[in-house]
Design a protein around this motif. Structure first.
Motif, PDB file in Angstrom:
ATOM      1  N   SER A 123      -2.370  40.049  -9.995  1.00 19.65           N
ATOM      2  CA  SER A 123      -3.056  38.757 -10.119  1.00 19.65           C
ATOM      3  C   SER A 123      -2.025  37.666 -10.370  1.00 19.65           C
ATOM      4  N   LYS A 124      -2.457  36.444 -10.133  1.00 14.43           N
ATOM      5  CA  LYS A 124      -1.562  35.303 -10.274  1.00 14.43           C
ATOM      6  C   LYS A 124      -1.081  35.163 -11.714  1.00 14.43           C
TER       7      LYS A 124
ATOM      8  N   LYS B 234     -12.735  37.519  -5.306  1.00 13.65           N
ATOM      9  CA  LYS B 234     -12.027  37.444  -6.579  1.00 13.65           C
ATOM     10  C   LYS B 234     -10.698  38.189  -6.502  1.00 13.65           C
ATOM     11  N   LYS B 235     -10.784  39.368  -5.866  1.00 14.06           N
ATOM     12  CA  LYS B 235      -9.630  40.257  -5.883  1.00 14.06           C
ATOM     13  C   LYS B 235      -8.521  39.750  -4.968  1.00 14.06           C
ATOM     14  N   PHE B 238      -5.855  35.467  -4.474  1.00 17.49           N
ATOM     15  CA  PHE B 238      -4.448  35.149  -4.683  1.00 17.49           C
ATOM     16  C   PHE B 238      -3.618  35.552  -3.469  1.00 17.49           C
TER      17      PHE B 238
END
Lengths: 244, 483
Positions: A123-124, B234-235, B238
């Motif tokens: 994740s970021k 959501k996953k 990014f």
């Protein structure tokens, strides 16, 4: 042995269709198809392989070239689907099959950390937190702000390893990557791998270095031309493998 | 940990459902406001167009009466137009044109014109103060009189051999052969528009039921389409960001003007085409620069996204064989980066609009709908092409030719009316034409297309999306084997 089963491989077979000469164009496909020359040779990479890996285990895969180790890893990481049988994984997987896949040579080291991290599924927030740690570990220093086409191959490998190994995934898939960089970096990367394995991560490990397997794995499987030759305690399997 | 994640999204799902409903409702209300009158009425398909005249009925001096009986299927009659001949002289007096109902004699329209203003073929139009609503299928007649002296009277034009069903021409109450040259214009009611709120209510109800089912399924622990889509979003959000950023950064890397090219490119293309087609080919189109630029922006987006999607799978083969990522991410990110490029090229579009004096009506906002349809269409096509490309590498050469054919089959730099009638079907089956045409209507004409067009465009886009995703889904497991 009551720990949770993380990877369950159940009677998996993998068959590739190999046409004698790789036909890629529509015209050839149609003309050959009409003249009946369209033949597929079947190549079976894996036949009825089954095993289970439990949580926290380090599981080794050994075998000579073409035994189906890499195919097995690709199947487990979801890149390919098995022809027969089922594979179930419970947990997040980080595949370290080939380091630096997805690096873009026109981007800077920094940009590539984020790109590669995203591809590996981080994740970021996580990447931003760990960014400094990654840069420190890679020992790239100032070079991190230069496009990676200016890097030496050693620098690239160090960057790739640093990105890939920063996570604590539930399942880690490793395909001979411990021989990265110079001796000092190799020592460092090995220490990090050992730490990851010690922290409850389930590891799937492929290597030709029997000593490494012996040292790191609890159990292992010996594949030979797609068949399970032997499965069990690592040192036992390794002894048999060396003897053969 | 997985369990915790589930609970987190469960709370969100109810909220997301409510947000979706609210957004759809807001869009419906917004559309009602933006579409204006075009939501309720469209130009009637039964409008009567004049016949090409071959002479005058009679010299219309005082006492001469010309009556043209006709029936119309226009639901709301708004205006009638008569064409005059002046015998190549200056005439005097006043002519009077009335529209009268045949059975009751009620006068609907009444207009007087100064005959001295008439030349050959001068039209005079009488417009009803309010559209007349009850003339559907009712025989009416145009009653034409004048107070001019013989020798200085004009004449209404007619076609002596003309005839139309339900039409009879009378001169001084005597039927004569021929048909007066006249136009009748009006609008028809649009069913969807008349029942708009019912329509909105049904749409909202359908969506609400769908969301309710999704929520129930989710509580039962089964993952449905919506939940999976939200989870994936959501996953992989990014990752998509990163891949789009990469496309964008590498595209203009090492060029001096950089991102500015996204802005400059359509503008320069438009200028070249404008010069070529306005001065050499003499195109006659209202606001040609904007007409061109709309076509250029849309088509550039189409060709860029489709050619980028085409190579999205084979170009990322290094990644595909090493890491598991849902494969649709690759065409999706390519489409998104093309969309960003298109958004940048909106800047020159708006500038040229302002520069050439286009008045932005509220309908300009509606053009975004068609851009959205275009985007969905291109994403569907992109998935289709990227899958096809894996198996048939010839596509990359073929697609170049097809894109060119498609460009010439789309009225980008020529007006659509130069296409001969027998080739009209090429435009009708061309999805790009529909998107581009409606963007032009919204921007240049400043009105909204009729409601049916929105549904039509949406269906075209969704059909392509469904075809693309089905083909992609069916073949994606084999990609790795062919790379």
């Amino acid at each position: 042995m009551s720990r949770k089963v993380m990877i369950e491989v159940d009677n998996v077979s993998m068959t590739f269709k190999m046409n004698t000469d790789k036909i890629m164009s529509l015209k050839e496909y149609v003309t050959k198809g009409l003249s009946g020359k369209l033949k597929f040779d079947k190549f079976t990479a894996l036949t009825d392989v089954s095993f289970q890996v439990r949580k926290g285990e380090t599981f080794g895969l050994i075998g000579c070239n073409g035994a189906g180790k890499s195919t097995m890893l690709k199947l487990i990481s979801g890149i390919m689907k098995p022809t027969k049988g089922t594979i179930r994984c419970n947990g997040s997987i980080v595949p370290m099959l080939e380091l630096g896949s997805g690096f873009d040579f026109d981007l800077t080291g920094r940009e590539n950390i984020f790109l590669n991290g995203a591809i590996l599924g981080y994740s970021k927030k996580y990447l931003t937190e760990k960014y400094d740690e990654i840069v420190d570990f890679s020992e790239l220093g100032e070079f991190i702000n230069y496009p990676i086409r200016t890097y030496s191959s050693g620098m690239l490998a160090r960057l790739a390893f640093s990105v890939a190994s920063v996570v604590e995934p539930e399942i880690l898939i490793v395909d001979e990557i411990l021989s990265v960089g110079d001796a000092a970096f190799q020592k460092k990367s090995r220490a990090r791998m050992m730490k990851m394995m010690g922290s409850g991560t389930t590891v799937l490990f492929v290597s030709h270095d029997i000593n490494q397997i012996r040292e790191m794995c609890g159990r292992c499987i010996w594949l030979d031309h797609g068949h399970t030759k032997m499965i069990g305690d690592a040192s036992e399997v390794c002894s048999c493998y060396v003897r053969s | 940990m997985v369990k915790k994640e589930k609970e987190e999204i469960k709370i969100h799902l109810v909220r997301i459902s409510l947000v979706i409903l609210a957004v759809v409702a807001a869009l419906c209300v917004g559309f009602h406001f933006l579409a204006g009158d075009q939501l309720f009425y469209r130009d009637s398909r039964s409008n009567i167009a004049m016949v090409q005249p071959d002479g005058g009925v009679a010299e219309l001096s005082a006492g001469v009466v010309v009556d043209q009986i006709f029936t119309t299927e226009i639901e709301r009659v708004e205006s009638i137009t008569i064409y005059w001949g002046a015998y190549y002289r200056i005439n005097y007096g006043t002519v009077n044109v009335q529209l009268i109902r045949l059975d009751t004699g009620e006068i609907y329209m009444n207009g007087s014109f100064d005959a001295s203003q008439f030349g050959e073929g001068t039209p005079t139009t009488v417009t009803a103060p309010e559209p007349i609503e009850n003339l559907y299928g009712v025989p009416v007649y145009i009653h034409i009189t004048a107070d001019s002296a013989p020798g200085s009277s004009a004449t209404p034009l007619y076609l002596s051999t003309g005839a139309r069903e339900g039409c009879t021409l009378y001169l001084n109450s005597q039927p004569i052969p021929g048909l007066l040259s006249f136009d009748v214009n009006g609008t028809d009611n649009i069913w969807i528009g008349q029942h708009y709120w019912l329509f909105v209510a049904v749409t909202l109800a359908v969506i609400a039921v769908f969301l309710l089912i999704e929520n129930i399924l989710y509580i039962k622990g089964r993952h449905s389409y919506l939940v999976n889509a939200i989870l994936a979003m959501k996953k992989y959000r990014f990752l998509i960001d990163q891949l789009v950023a990469r496309d964008f950064k590498t595209k203009y890397k090492r060029s001096i003007l950089g991102v500015f090219w996204s802005f400059l490119n359509p503008l320069l293309m438009m200028l070249v085409q404008y010069f070529v087609f306005s001065s050499i080919f003499q195109m006659d189109v209202a606001n040609f620069p904007v007409y061109l630029l709309v076509g250029t922006v849309c088509f550039n987006f189409f060709s860029e996204s489709s050619s980028m999607c085409l190579t999205s799978i084979i170009g990322n083969s290094g990644l595909l064989t090493k890491v598991y990522v849902p494969k649709y991410i690759y065409p999706l990110t390519r489409t998104i980066s093309s969309v960003i490029n298109m958004l940048i090229s909106f800047i020159p579009l708006v500038l040229v609009c302002l520069f050439t004096g286009v008045h932005f009506e509220k309908s300009a906002v509606l053009s975004l709908f068609f851009f959205a349809c275009l985007t969905v269409f291109c994403f569907g096509l992109g998935m289709f092409l990227s899958a096809l490309m894996v198996f048939f590498r010839d596509m990359q050469f073929l697609w170049g030719v097809l894109t060119m054919v498609w460009m010439y089959a789309t009225p980008i730099f020529y007006p659509e009316k130069i296409i001969p009638e027998q080739f009209r079907f090429v435009l009708d089956i061309n999805p790009l034409f529909h998107f581009i045409k409606n963007v032009r209507i919204c921007l240049i004409d400043g009105i909204s297309p009729e409601p049916l067009v929105y549904i039509q465009c949406l269906l075209i886009a969704l059909a392509m999306l469904v075809v693309g995703s089905v083909v992609f889904k069916k073949t994606q497991d084999k990609f790795v084997l062919y790379l």
